[in-house]
Scaffold this active site. Sequence first.
Site, mmCIF file in Angstrom:
data_model
loop_
_atom_site.group_PDB
_atom_site.id
_atom_site.type_symbol
_atom_site.label_atom_id
_atom_site.label_comp_id
_atom_site.label_asym_id
_atom_site.label_seq_id
_atom_site.Cartn_x
_atom_site.Cartn_y
_atom_site.Cartn_z
ATOM 1 N N HIS A 1 45.718 24.799 55.697
ATOM 2 C CA HIS A 1 45.732 23.412 56.181
ATOM 3 C C HIS A 1 47.142 22.914 56.476
ATOM 4 C CE1 HIS A 1 41.621 23.564 54.789
ATOM 5 N NE2 HIS A 1 41.408 22.496 55.524
ATOM 6 N N TRP B 1 36.074 27.673 62.932
ATOM 7 C CA TRP B 1 36.873 27.196 61.803
ATOM 8 C C TRP B 1 36.047 27.214 60.519
ATOM 9 C CZ3 TRP B 1 41.635 26.198 60.141
ATOM 10 C CH2 TRP B 1 41.801 25.365 59.036
#
Length: 114
Positions: free
Chosen positions: A22, A76
Site C-alpha cells: 500500500h 488487485w
Amino acid sequence: MTRVCFELQIAPDLVDEYVARHSPVHPEMLAEIAASGRRNYSLFLGEGGRLIGYYETDDDAAAQAYLAASPVAARWEAEMSRFFVGLDGRPDQAATPLTEVFHLADQIARTQPS
C-alpha cells in the site's frame, strides 16, 4: 452521503508485506476507487493485523457494483486476498461492515434549532 466503516483481519505474519503493498497502491487501482465514487478512503492498522477501513460515498451499492465489475479491481483483489484471514470472497466485497453508533456532526446538528 454515506459513511462506511469495515473490518478485516490480516494474517499477522503478512502485515509488513501488506503495508508495503500500500506504499503506494497502483495508480490504476487508485483511479478505480475514485471512479467508483468512494472518497475520503482510509485504512487503519491495529495490533495483530486488525484492519479498519473507512470511506464516504453517495451510493455505496453503486460503488460496490462498479468495483465488482472492474477488471483492475479484480486483479488487485486477487493479489491481495492471500493477506486476509477468515474471508470468504474478494476482500473489497466480503469485509465485515461496522455499525456507526456516534457521529459528532450529526449529533450537533440535532441539537440546533431548525
